[in-house]
Motif scaffolding. Structure first.
Motif, PDB file in Angstrom:
ATOM      1  N   VAL A 151       0.837  -1.196   0.000  1.00  0.00           N
ATOM      2  CA  VAL A 151       0.000   0.000   0.000  1.00  0.00           C
ATOM      3  C   VAL A 151       0.872   1.247   0.000  1.00  0.00           C
ATOM      4  N   THR A 152       0.587   2.181  -0.918  1.00  0.00           N
ATOM      5  CA  THR A 152       1.327   3.438  -0.960  1.00  0.00           C
ATOM      6  C   THR A 152       0.592   4.515  -0.168  1.00  0.00           C
ATOM      7  N   SER A 153       1.370   5.339   0.513  1.00  0.00           N
ATOM      8  CA  SER A 153       0.836   6.490   1.240  1.00  0.00           C
ATOM      9  C   SER A 153       1.517   7.746   0.704  1.00  0.00           C
ATOM     10  N   PRO A 154       0.867   8.477  -0.206  1.00  0.00           N
ATOM     11  CA  PRO A 154       1.500   9.654  -0.806  1.00  0.00           C
ATOM     12  C   PRO A 154       1.903  10.712   0.213  1.00  0.00           C
ATOM     13  N   GLU A 155       1.061  10.932   1.218  1.00  0.00           N
ATOM     14  CA  GLU A 155       1.380  11.952   2.223  1.00  0.00           C
ATOM     15  C   GLU A 155       2.406  11.455   3.234  1.00  0.00           C
ATOM     16  N   GLY A 156       2.459  10.162   3.431  1.00  0.00           N
ATOM     17  CA  GLY A 156       3.396   9.608   4.406  1.00  0.00           C
ATOM     18  C   GLY A 156       4.716   9.166   3.807  1.00  0.00           C
ATOM     19  N   LYS A 157       4.831   9.247   2.454  1.00  0.00           N
ATOM     20  CA  LYS A 157       6.044   8.816   1.754  1.00  0.00           C
ATOM     21  C   LYS A 157       6.458   7.421   2.219  1.00  0.00           C
ATOM     22  N   ALA A 158       5.516   6.487   2.098  1.00  0.00           N
ATOM     23  CA  ALA A 158       5.766   5.145   2.610  1.00  0.00           C
ATOM     24  C   ALA A 158       5.089   4.090   1.749  1.00  0.00           C
ATOM     25  N   LEU A 159       5.684   2.893   1.803  1.00  0.00           N
ATOM     26  CA  LEU A 159       5.093   1.682   1.249  1.00  0.00           C
ATOM     27  C   LEU A 159       4.857   0.742   2.423  1.00  0.00           C
ATOM     28  N   SER A 160       3.600   0.478   2.722  1.00  0.00           N
ATOM     29  CA  SER A 160       3.266  -0.424   3.825  1.00  0.00           C
ATOM     30  C   SER A 160       3.108  -1.841   3.290  1.00  0.00           C
ATOM     31  N   VAL A 161       3.648  -2.796   4.030  1.00  0.00           N
ATOM     32  CA  VAL A 161       3.552  -4.209   3.673  1.00  0.00           C
ATOM     33  C   VAL A 161       2.588  -4.866   4.647  1.00  0.00           C
ATOM     34  N   ILE A 162       1.459  -5.349   4.125  1.00  0.00           N
ATOM     35  CA  ILE A 162       0.416  -5.945   4.962  1.00  0.00           C
ATOM     36  C   ILE A 162       0.432  -7.459   4.832  1.00  0.00           C
ATOM     37  N   ASP A 163       0.423  -8.142   5.976  1.00  0.00           N
ATOM     38  CA  ASP A 163       0.206  -9.580   6.010  1.00  0.00           C
ATOM     39  C   ASP A 163      -1.300  -9.791   5.913  1.00  0.00           C
ATOM     40  N   THR A 164      -1.762 -10.332   4.795  1.00  0.00           N
ATOM     41  CA  THR A 164      -3.200 -10.399   4.557  1.00  0.00           C
ATOM     42  C   THR A 164      -3.897 -11.432   5.443  1.00  0.00           C
ATOM     43  N   ALA A 165      -3.162 -12.443   5.896  1.00  0.00           N
ATOM     44  CA  ALA A 165      -3.783 -13.469   6.744  1.00  0.00           C
ATOM     45  C   ALA A 165      -4.060 -12.928   8.144  1.00  0.00           C
ATOM     46  N   THR A 166      -3.071 -12.210   8.702  1.00  0.00           N
ATOM     47  CA  THR A 166      -3.236 -11.672  10.057  1.00  0.00           C
ATOM     48  C   THR A 166      -3.843 -10.278  10.064  1.00  0.00           C
ATOM     49  N   ARG A 167      -3.907  -9.665   8.867  1.00  0.00           N
ATOM     50  CA  ARG A 167      -4.436  -8.305   8.726  1.00  0.00           C
ATOM     51  C   ARG A 167      -3.668  -7.313   9.591  1.00  0.00           C
ATOM     52  N   THR A 168      -2.365  -7.405   9.504  1.00  0.00           N
ATOM     53  CA  THR A 168      -1.491  -6.493  10.230  1.00  0.00           C
ATOM     54  C   THR A 168      -0.429  -5.942   9.282  1.00  0.00           C
ATOM     55  N   VAL A 169       0.108  -4.767   9.628  1.00  0.00           N
ATOM     56  CA  VAL A 169       1.189  -4.174   8.852  1.00  0.00           C
ATOM     57  C   VAL A 169       2.511  -4.776   9.324  1.00  0.00           C
ATOM     58  N   GLU A 170       3.178  -5.500   8.420  1.00  0.00           N
ATOM     59  CA  GLU A 170       4.482  -6.100   8.742  1.00  0.00           C
ATOM     60  C   GLU A 170       5.551  -5.038   8.916  1.00  0.00           C
ATOM     61  N   LYS A 171       5.568  -4.092   7.982  1.00  0.00           N
ATOM     62  CA  LYS A 171       6.602  -3.056   7.996  1.00  0.00           C
ATOM     63  C   LYS A 171       6.149  -1.885   7.152  1.00  0.00           C
ATOM     64  N   ARG A 172       6.778  -0.733   7.413  1.00  0.00           N
ATOM     65  CA  ARG A 172       6.578   0.453   6.589  1.00  0.00           C
ATOM     66  C   ARG A 172       7.930   0.849   6.027  1.00  0.00           C
ATOM     67  N   ILE A 173       7.982   0.953   4.704  1.00  0.00           N
ATOM     68  CA  ILE A 173       9.235   1.243   4.010  1.00  0.00           C
ATOM     69  C   ILE A 173       9.196   2.678   3.506  1.00  0.00           C
TER      70      ILE A 173
END
Length: 326
Positions: free
Chosen positions: A79-101
């Motif tokens: 997931v991209t966040s234009p205002e946050g300048k980030a790429l979030s990596v979501i674990d779809t099974a647990t529905r949690t954000v693994e990391k923000r890049i």
């Protein structure tokens, strides 16, 4: 005895024909919908056009998320966040954000290679794609595009990356191995969303400035057709031999035949429709309506909206937002 054998053979052939021509079974799926001002990703359980969708989860994602790409295996959503300048990596099974890049510029469109990496992030503020390995986020590379790349797509074999370069009215075709730009294809005015056919041979761009869709022969590197659609087309979804196009300002979805390019229908949906995707079995198309905070479900057989679900504040879902579930 011969009559019995012929009867048995006829029964076997009839059963085989029934199996061959039976409708493809519905595949359970989930939609991961970016709610931009809501700073979250909504998770919606889907069952095609047969049953209404259900909201089953919300994942907090800061930075006003907009673009999304679910990996082919369904394990991750990027997931991209234009205002946050980030790429979030979501674990779809647990529905949690693994990391923000952290990614520089204005990350918007995003696509992921068939193998699950790398991830290609369009930098809206610069003429480039950022190429990110989610498991080695510090080793980012760059692929050059035209001005203001928006939508991104990767061919099924992972060999080519295509970007819709909005402010240059073109599509860049990039070698995924070398990141060299192989070709530039001029399309309509201000292309935004870009979608590839299942075999990767044809690309479709929604051109917000000229109110049309450009049809590109990827191998030939040229436009082979143009289809007029509604006001401010945003993105394209493909289901069988039909293309479905969200028209932002019209609040509609245009439908045309991908073989003949002839128009088939115009379907009223919610206000300011943007993200759009088709189910695996081709029976349903899901439309995300930004100003209505809703998702519309279109039955591709009747070409009618069969259900609507409120999903959250400012849904965009720009990219591949459907996940097949086990």
């Amino acid at each position: 005895m011969a009559l019995l054998r012929r009867a048995a053979a006829s029964a076997i052939l009839a059963a085989a024909a029934a199996l061959l021509f039976a409708p493809r079974p519905s595949v359970a799926a989930e939609a991961f919908i970016t709610n931009q001002p809501g700073n979250e990703v909504a998770v919606v359980a889907l069952d095609g056009a047969a049953a209404p969708p259900k909201l089953v989860g919300r994942i907090p994602v800061p930075g006003e998320p907009a673009g999304i790409a679910v990996s082919r295996d369904g394990r991750r959503a990027f997931v991209t966040s234009p205002e946050g300048k980030a790429l979030s990596v979501i674990d779809t099974a647990t529905r949690t954000v693994e990391k923000r890049i952290h990614v520089d510029g204005g990350p918007l469109g995003v696509a992921v290679a068939p193998s699950g990496k790398p991830v290609y992030v369009a930098d809206w503020y610069a003429a480039r794609l950022l190429v990110v390995d989610p498991d080695k986020p510090d080793a980012q590379r760059v692929a050059h595009t035209g001005a203001s790349p928006s939508g991104v797509a990767v061919t099924p074999d992972g060999a080519l990356v295509l970007s819709a370069d909005r402010d240059d009215d073109q599509v860049s075709i990039i070698d995924a191995a070398t990141l060299e730009r192989l070709a530039v294809v001029k399309v309509g005015t201000r292309p935004f969303g870009i979608t590839l056919s299942e075999d990767g041979r044809t690309a479709y761009t929604a051109n917000v400035g000229s109110n049309d869709v450009s049809v590109i022969d990827v191998a030939a590197r040229k436009v082979v057709g143009t289809v007029k659609v509604g006001n401010r087309p945003y993105a394209v979804a493909l289901a069988g031999n039909l293309a479905f196009v969200t028209n932002q300002y019209a609040g509609t979805v245009s439908v045309f035949d991908t073989t003949t390019l002839a128009p088939r229908n115009t379907i009223s949906v919610g206000e300011y429709p943007e993200g759009i995707a088709a189910s695996d079995d081709g029976r349903a198309v899901y439309v995300v309506n930004w100003f209505d905070n809703s998702m519309s479900v279109i039955d591709t057989q009747t070409l009618k909206v069969v259900s609507t679900l409120e999903v959250g504040d400012g849904p965009r879902a720009f990219g591949v937002f459907l996940r097949r579930t086990p």
